[in-house]
Design a protein around this motif. Structure first.
Motif, PDB file in Angstrom:
ATOM      1  N   UNK A  61     -44.550   1.387 -97.303  1.00  0.00           N
ATOM      2  CA  UNK A  61     -45.801   2.283 -97.928  1.00  0.00           C
ATOM      3  C   UNK A  61     -44.850   3.464 -97.785  1.00  0.00           C
ATOM      4  N   UNK A  62     -45.479   4.348 -98.819  1.00  0.00           N
ATOM      5  CA  UNK A  62     -45.466   5.674 -99.027  1.00  0.00           C
ATOM      6  C   UNK A  62     -47.504   5.757 -99.843  1.00  0.00           C
ATOM      7  N   UNK A  63     -47.096   7.342 -98.677  1.00  0.00           N
ATOM      8  CA  UNK A  63     -48.500   8.099 -98.897  1.00  0.00           C
ATOM      9  C   UNK A  63     -48.537   8.832 -99.376  1.00  0.00           C
ATOM     10  N   UNK A  64     -49.485   9.076-100.544  1.00  0.00           N
ATOM     11  CA  UNK A  64     -49.111  10.354-100.688  1.00  0.00           C
ATOM     12  C   UNK A  64     -51.323  11.097-100.833  1.00  0.00           C
ATOM     13  N   UNK A  65     -50.996  11.914-100.525  1.00  0.00           N
ATOM     14  CA  UNK A  65     -52.535  12.544-100.310  1.00  0.00           C
ATOM     15  C   UNK A  65     -52.750  13.920-100.365  1.00  0.00           C
ATOM     16  N   UNK A  66     -54.022  13.961-101.333  1.00  0.00           N
ATOM     17  CA  UNK A  66     -54.152  15.327-102.469  1.00  0.00           C
ATOM     18  C   UNK A  66     -54.368  16.151-101.623  1.00  0.00           C
ATOM     19  N   UNK A  67     -53.322  17.273-102.023  1.00  0.00           N
ATOM     20  CA  UNK A  67     -54.004  19.181-101.824  1.00  0.00           C
ATOM     21  C   UNK A  67     -54.766  19.538-103.341  1.00  0.00           C
ATOM     22  N   UNK A  68     -55.256  20.277-102.632  1.00  0.00           N
ATOM     23  CA  UNK A  68     -56.283  21.104-103.232  1.00  0.00           C
ATOM     24  C   UNK A  68     -55.936  22.257-104.568  1.00  0.00           C
ATOM     25  N   UNK A  69     -54.183  22.547-103.608  1.00  0.00           N
ATOM     26  CA  UNK A  69     -53.644  23.423-104.012  1.00  0.00           C
ATOM     27  C   UNK A  69     -52.028  23.905-103.608  1.00  0.00           C
ATOM     28  N   UNK A  70     -51.587  24.754-103.902  1.00  0.00           N
ATOM     29  CA  UNK A  70     -50.113  24.585-102.689  1.00  0.00           C
ATOM     30  C   UNK A  70     -50.265  25.634-102.042  1.00  0.00           C
TER      31      UNK A  70
ATOM     32  N   UNK B 134     -49.624  24.338 -95.890  1.00  0.00           N
ATOM     33  CA  UNK B 134     -50.106  24.046 -94.907  1.00  0.00           C
ATOM     34  C   UNK B 134     -50.152  22.647 -93.863  1.00  0.00           C
ATOM     35  N   UNK B 135     -50.276  21.448 -94.635  1.00  0.00           N
ATOM     36  CA  UNK B 135     -49.871  20.464 -94.497  1.00  0.00           C
ATOM     37  C   UNK B 135     -48.922  20.031 -93.912  1.00  0.00           C
ATOM     38  N   UNK B 136     -47.406  20.680 -95.041  1.00  0.00           N
ATOM     39  CA  UNK B 136     -46.619  20.709 -94.287  1.00  0.00           C
ATOM     40  C   UNK B 136     -46.056  20.943 -92.866  1.00  0.00           C
ATOM     41  N   UNK B 137     -46.115  21.915 -92.379  1.00  0.00           N
ATOM     42  CA  UNK B 137     -46.556  22.620 -91.124  1.00  0.00           C
ATOM     43  C   UNK B 137     -47.022  21.762 -89.984  1.00  0.00           C
ATOM     44  N   UNK B 138     -48.434  21.745 -90.490  1.00  0.00           N
ATOM     45  CA  UNK B 138     -49.063  21.195 -89.296  1.00  0.00           C
ATOM     46  C   UNK B 138     -48.394  19.969 -88.727  1.00  0.00           C
TER      47      UNK B 138
ATOM     48  N   UNK C 135     -47.667  15.382 -99.410  1.00  0.00           N
ATOM     49  CA  UNK C 135     -49.189  16.117 -99.874  1.00  0.00           C
ATOM     50  C   UNK C 135     -48.684  16.515-100.791  1.00  0.00           C
ATOM     51  N   UNK C 136     -49.521  16.555-102.166  1.00  0.00           N
ATOM     52  CA  UNK C 136     -49.397  16.434-103.804  1.00  0.00           C
ATOM     53  C   UNK C 136     -50.519  17.136-104.406  1.00  0.00           C
ATOM     54  N   UNK C 137     -49.727  18.517-104.974  1.00  0.00           N
ATOM     55  CA  UNK C 137     -51.238  19.441-105.888  1.00  0.00           C
ATOM     56  C   UNK C 137     -50.646  18.967-107.579  1.00  0.00           C
ATOM     57  N   UNK C 138     -51.098  18.575-108.256  1.00  0.00           N
ATOM     58  CA  UNK C 138     -50.852  18.428-109.380  1.00  0.00           C
ATOM     59  C   UNK C 138     -52.021  19.542-110.051  1.00  0.00           C
TER      60      UNK C 138
ATOM     61  N   UNK D 266     -45.067  19.396-104.461  1.00  0.00           N
ATOM     62  CA  UNK D 266     -45.403  18.396-102.795  1.00  0.00           C
ATOM     63  C   UNK D 266     -44.739  18.729-101.700  1.00  0.00           C
ATOM     64  N   UNK D 267     -44.571  18.186-100.801  1.00  0.00           N
ATOM     65  CA  UNK D 267     -44.448  18.482 -99.205  1.00  0.00           C
ATOM     66  C   UNK D 267     -43.859  17.180 -99.053  1.00  0.00           C
ATOM     67  N   UNK D 268     -42.723  16.758 -97.968  1.00  0.00           N
ATOM     68  CA  UNK D 268     -43.158  15.000 -98.095  1.00  0.00           C
ATOM     69  C   UNK D 268     -42.411  15.379 -96.898  1.00  0.00           C
TER      70      UNK D 268
END
Length: 133
Positions: free
Chosen positions: A69-78, A83-87, A124-127, A111-113
Motif C-alpha cells: 500500500x501507498x496511502x495519501x492523506x488529504x491536507x487542507x493547506x501547504x 506539520x504532518x511531515x514534522x510530526x 500528506x498532499x494538498x491539491x 506533498x510530503x512523503x
C-alpha cells in the motif's frame, strides 16, 4: 471515493502511537476500536482513525507488507503538509520526500512523503484545485 482502508502492522501499539502523532496535524484521530469477536468468524480486531465523524483508516495486527500500500492523506493547506511531515518524523518516520511541490504531477500538487515504522509509504498532499476557495 473510498470508504475505508485496512493495513496490517507488525507492532500494533507502536503503530497506534505513530499514527496518533503523525496524523494529528491533519485532524485525523484515533477514533474507535473494533473487537473482531463482534463480527463474522475470523474478523480481526481493528484500530480506527478518522475525521469529522468518519472512520476510514484502520490498523490490524499481523505480518506487515509495506509493498502492499501507498496511502495519501488529504491536507487542507501547504502548512498542514509541513506539520504532518514534522510530526511524522518526530514520531519515528523515515523521510521519503520533504514537503514541496511535486512538479512531475502538477505545479499545484504539494506533498510530503514518509515511511511509517513498518515501511508503508505515506503522503500528506494538498491539491489546491480540489479545495473550495
Amino acid at each position: 471515493m473510498l470508504d475505508h482502508v485496512f493495513i496490517t502492522v507488525k507492532d500494533l501499539g507502536r503503530s497506534i502511537d505513530f499514527y496518533e502523532r503523525a496524523l494529528k496535524p491533519l485532524g485525523i484521530v484515533h477514533a474507535i476500536d473494533y473487537d473482531g469477536k463482534d463480527g463474522p468468524e475470523g474478523h480481526p480486531d481493528l484500530k480506527g482513525f478518522g475525521l469529522d465523524g468518519r472512520v476510514f483508516f484502520w490498523l490490524k495486527q499481523g505480518d506487515a507488507d509495506a509493498r502492499a500500500a501507498h496511502i495519501g492523506f488529504v491536507a487542507k493547506s501547504q502548512a498542514e503538509v509541513k506539520k504532518f511531515y514534522k510530526a511524522a518524523m518526530a514520531a519515528g518516520a523515515t523521510d521519503n520526500g520533504k514537503p514541496g511541490a511535486r512538479l512531475y504531477y502538477d505545479p499545484r500538487y504539494y506533498a510530503a512523503n514518509v515511511f511509517d515504522p513498518d515501511g508503508y509509504s505515506l503522503e500528506a498532499v494538498y491539491k489546491s484545485w480540489q479545495h473550495r476557495q
